[in-house]
Write a protein that holds these residues in place. Structure first.
Motif, mmCIF file in Angstrom:
data_model
loop_
_atom_site.group_PDB
_atom_site.id
_atom_site.type_symbol
_atom_site.label_atom_id
_atom_site.label_comp_id
_atom_site.label_asym_id
_atom_site.label_seq_id
_atom_site.Cartn_x
_atom_site.Cartn_y
_atom_site.Cartn_z
ATOM 1 N N UNK A 45 0.796 -1.222 0.142
ATOM 2 C CA UNK A 45 -0.074 -0.123 -0.003
ATOM 3 C C UNK A 45 0.790 1.372 -0.057
ATOM 4 N N UNK A 46 1.994 1.161 1.033
ATOM 5 C CA UNK A 46 2.665 2.520 0.981
ATOM 6 C C UNK A 46 3.704 2.752 0.039
ATOM 7 N N UNK A 47 4.317 1.439 -0.473
ATOM 8 C CA UNK A 47 5.117 1.822 -1.680
ATOM 9 C C UNK A 47 4.387 2.098 -2.981
ATOM 10 N N UNK A 48 3.273 1.654 -3.161
ATOM 11 C CA UNK A 48 2.370 2.075 -4.213
ATOM 12 C C UNK A 48 2.303 3.551 -3.961
ATOM 13 N N UNK A 49 2.120 4.350 -2.891
ATOM 14 C CA UNK A 49 1.772 5.366 -3.053
ATOM 15 C C UNK A 49 2.949 6.452 -3.108
ATOM 16 N N UNK A 50 4.140 5.792 -2.850
ATOM 17 C CA UNK A 50 5.352 6.336 -3.005
ATOM 18 C C UNK A 50 5.796 6.539 -4.352
ATOM 19 N N UNK A 51 5.741 5.278 -4.994
ATOM 20 C CA UNK A 51 5.934 5.179 -6.469
ATOM 21 C C UNK A 51 4.952 6.114 -7.181
ATOM 22 N N UNK A 52 3.820 6.169 -6.968
ATOM 23 C CA UNK A 52 3.007 7.107 -7.843
ATOM 24 C C UNK A 52 3.239 8.621 -7.392
ATOM 25 N N UNK A 53 3.556 8.905 -6.310
ATOM 26 C CA UNK A 53 4.027 10.233 -6.185
ATOM 27 C C UNK A 53 5.401 10.611 -6.966
ATOM 28 N N UNK A 54 6.379 9.571 -7.000
ATOM 29 C CA UNK A 54 7.322 9.989 -7.808
ATOM 30 C C UNK A 54 7.329 9.892 -9.407
ATOM 31 N N UNK A 55 6.568 9.113 -9.714
ATOM 32 C CA UNK A 55 6.140 9.092 -11.139
ATOM 33 C C UNK A 55 5.375 10.565 -11.298
ATOM 34 N N UNK A 56 4.432 10.944 -10.624
ATOM 35 C CA UNK A 56 3.599 12.139 -10.822
ATOM 36 C C UNK A 56 4.573 13.175 -11.045
ATOM 37 N N UNK A 57 5.759 13.211 -10.174
ATOM 38 C CA UNK A 57 6.446 14.393 -9.968
ATOM 39 C C UNK A 57 7.630 14.278 -11.217
ATOM 40 N N UNK A 58 7.861 13.102 -11.859
ATOM 41 C CA UNK A 58 8.797 13.197 -12.980
ATOM 42 C C UNK A 58 10.223 12.820 -12.536
ATOM 43 N N UNK A 59 10.350 12.261 -11.325
ATOM 44 C CA UNK A 59 11.405 11.840 -10.761
ATOM 45 C C UNK A 59 12.229 10.614 -11.629
ATOM 46 N N UNK A 60 13.549 11.076 -11.946
ATOM 47 C CA UNK A 60 13.972 10.178 -13.006
ATOM 48 C C UNK A 60 15.013 9.242 -12.435
ATOM 49 N N UNK A 61 15.141 9.236 -10.912
ATOM 50 C CA UNK A 61 16.251 8.166 -10.372
ATOM 51 C C UNK A 61 15.588 7.964 -9.143
ATOM 52 N N UNK A 62 14.994 6.693 -8.866
ATOM 53 C CA UNK A 62 14.277 5.936 -8.041
ATOM 54 C C UNK A 62 14.336 4.734 -8.026
ATOM 55 N N UNK A 63 14.490 3.986 -7.041
ATOM 56 C CA UNK A 63 14.427 2.459 -6.743
ATOM 57 C C UNK A 63 13.438 2.165 -5.412
ATOM 58 N N UNK A 64 12.622 1.027 -5.560
ATOM 59 C CA UNK A 64 11.533 0.785 -4.777
ATOM 60 C C UNK A 64 11.714 -0.563 -4.559
ATOM 61 N N UNK A 65 11.948 -1.285 -3.510
ATOM 62 C CA UNK A 65 12.256 -2.826 -3.203
ATOM 63 C C UNK A 65 11.552 -3.247 -1.934
ATOM 64 N N UNK A 66 10.650 -3.949 -2.188
ATOM 65 C CA UNK A 66 9.979 -4.787 -1.128
ATOM 66 C C UNK A 66 10.843 -5.915 -0.786
ATOM 67 N N UNK A 67 11.499 -5.983 0.536
ATOM 68 C CA UNK A 67 12.396 -7.031 0.835
ATOM 69 C C UNK A 67 11.391 -8.178 1.589
ATOM 70 N N UNK A 68 11.726 -9.458 1.207
ATOM 71 C CA UNK A 68 10.994 -10.563 1.711
ATOM 72 C C UNK A 68 11.332 -10.930 2.986
ATOM 73 N N UNK A 69 10.178 -11.209 3.938
ATOM 74 C CA UNK A 69 10.371 -11.809 5.257
ATOM 75 C C UNK A 69 10.822 -10.978 6.315
ATOM 76 N N UNK A 70 11.070 -9.504 5.931
ATOM 77 C CA UNK A 70 11.608 -8.582 7.064
ATOM 78 C C UNK A 70 10.430 -7.765 7.625
ATOM 79 N N UNK A 71 10.706 -7.397 8.713
ATOM 80 C CA UNK A 71 9.746 -6.715 9.460
ATOM 81 C C UNK A 71 9.798 -5.166 9.536
ATOM 82 N N UNK A 72 9.206 -4.680 10.143
ATOM 83 C CA UNK A 72 9.351 -2.838 10.263
ATOM 84 C C UNK A 72 10.682 -2.418 10.516
#
Length: 465
Positions: free
Chosen positions: A401-428
């Motif tokens: 949910x939250x990475x989708x919000x981060x991704x959409x915001x970066x796309x909307x703002x036209x950011x050209x350098x970002x990386x979004x990773x969901x790391x398996x089996x890790x907690x907060x």
């Protein structure tokens, strides 16, 4: 008659002596919650006619907590930690030379007696915690936030005493934190700082305002205020010849991840940002989700519960006065929460404590700001490199949910350098885990997954100019 008068005078003298004594020093004791013994140490100081105190909880390796007000009058000790969500009220037993009272935090109340002196608990560092001497340079630093008229204390680690190095500033999550972001027997910022410094990246981490060796009032501050503390850290780093001022980055964990964009958008001196377990949705939406996923009691009607949660948020974020909000919110919680808790046979006293605590927390400046703040608005403005890491088993901040919000915001703002990773089996806290639940944090020996550490360092090193 003479004997009675003598006894009376003796009693009065004893009471007066107890009430007028200077209680400065360490006072410690143990409280029980279920089978768990929790050790508390209060360091009380008298300055003129007023007292102040610092609370340490060695059991959880928590230190440097500064309650807002401490008073000692007529044998009654009151430690008002409303800024920390706690309180301790006790009376002095002159015969046993101890304070006898109760400690309250949230909806929890525990009997706690304090005797003079500090309790020593053997320090058992987690496996990843570094042991001195470190193979790098370490310096204790203090820098001002001139606007807030406070001083922030921290630790700067650099790969070497000589040279010029890129530096990242670590920004802690919600709640009063020390520079190591100590929680439940772990020090994630100490481990992260050690790892990064060994990879050639300098690190500045500091105590939150009002915590540890930093001055100021944590309880009256908002997310925006904390972003200004970060800006003060940047200003300080720019004064040092051993810092590569073109490569100052921010690494924010949890709330720190929403503070970082806010700070970065108010300066041209941030080269990149790393968001760890950060949110990408509004504080209001996050609170609604957490009210359901982190709730410790069942409800019969989830839809009605969500509607009432949203109504509570609407009350808190209204433009009414604090007294009006407090009265309206109390009435709403009595209509909404009291029946639920009563049906679960929760004692009336505990319900009253819980509702009062919820109201007091909700009307604080931090809560009101947070509920109206949407980090996506600030993330959208970022035109610097961004790395976002979230754990797949994070039960506090849902990764998808939250990475989708981060991704959409970066796309909307036209950011050209970002990386979004969901790391398996890790907690907060980026520990490798089984369930991701909060009660699991302490049981895990690992403080910070090596996989996450490597992702952070590799990405930062790849973005240094």
């Amino acid at each position: 008659m003479k004997t009675i008068i003598s006894i009376t005078l003796l009693i009065i003298f004893s009471i007066t002596s107890a009430f007028s004594q200077n209680i400065s020093g360490d006072w410690s004791g143990k409280a029980k919650r279920g089978d768990k013994e929790i050790t508390f140490v209060f360091n009380i100081k008298k300055e003129g006619t007023t007292y102040s105190s610092v609370m340490n909880v060695p059991t959880f390796r928590i230190s440097g907590m500064k309650p807002a007000v401490t008073t000692f009058t007529n044998g009654k000790l009151t430690i008002d930690g409303s800024n920390l969500g706690m309180s301790y009220i006790a009376t002095f037993n002159s015969e046993l030379q101890q304070f006898e009272g109760s400690y309250k935090e949230g909806g929890i109340e525990m009997a706690l007696n304090l005797k003079k002196g500090a309790v020593k608990i053997a320090d058992q560092p987690r496996p990843q915690e570094p042991i001195k001497p470190y193979p790098y340079y370490e310096e204790e630093v203090v820098f001002p936030n001139k606007e807030a008229n406070i001083n922030l204390a921290g630790t700067l680690t650099l790969p070497n005493k000589n040279g010029t190095f890129p530096v990242v500033i670590l920004i802690s999550g919600s709640g009063p934190q020390d520079r190591d972001e100590s929680f439940m027997g772990h020090k994630p910022f100490l481990v992260l700082a050690d790892y990064l410094t060994k990879q050639g990246i300098g690190v500045l981490r500091f105590d939150d305002r009002g915590q540890g060796e930093s001055t100021g009032d944590f309880g009256s501050a908002t997310t925006e205020d904390f972003s200004k503390d970060v800006l003060s850290a940047i200003t300080y780093l720019k004064t040092r010849k051993d810092v590569d001022v073109k490569n100052i980055g921010l690494i924010g964990h949890s709330e720190g991840g929403i503070i970082a964009p806010l700070a970065a958008n108010n300066t041209n001196d941030v080269a990149f940002i790393v968001l760890l377990a950060s949110t990408g949705i509004s504080g209001a939406e996050l609170s609604v989700i957490q009210s359901k996923t982190l709730r410790q009691f069942p409800v019969k009607d989830e839809k009605a519960y969500e509607e009432n949660s949203r109504k509570a948020i609407a009350i808190v974020t209204s433009n009414k006065s604090e007294s009006e909000i407090e009265a309206e919110l109390t009435a709403h919680y009595n209509d909404f929460l009291r029946p639920i808790l009563s049906d679960l046979n929760v004692p009336e006293k505990n319900i009253n404590t819980f509702i009062t605590s919820q109201v007091n927390t909700s009307i604080k400046p931090w809560s009101r700001y947070f509920l109206q703040y949407n980090p996506a608005d600030e993330i959208e403005k970022l035109q610097i490199p961004v790395l976002s890491l979230n754990g797949s088993k994070d039960t506090q901040v849902n990764a998808k949910i939250n990475q989708n919000g981060i991704r959409q915001a970066l796309i909307k703002g036209g950011n050209q350098d970002y990386k979004i990773i969901e790391l398996e089996n890790l907690n907060h806290f980026f520990q490798e885990c089984e369930t991701g639940r909060m009660d699991e944090y302490r049981k895990i020996e690992q403080t910070f997954s090596p996989i996450a550490l490597k992702e952070i360092s590799s990405w930062v090193l790849g973005h240094i100019n």
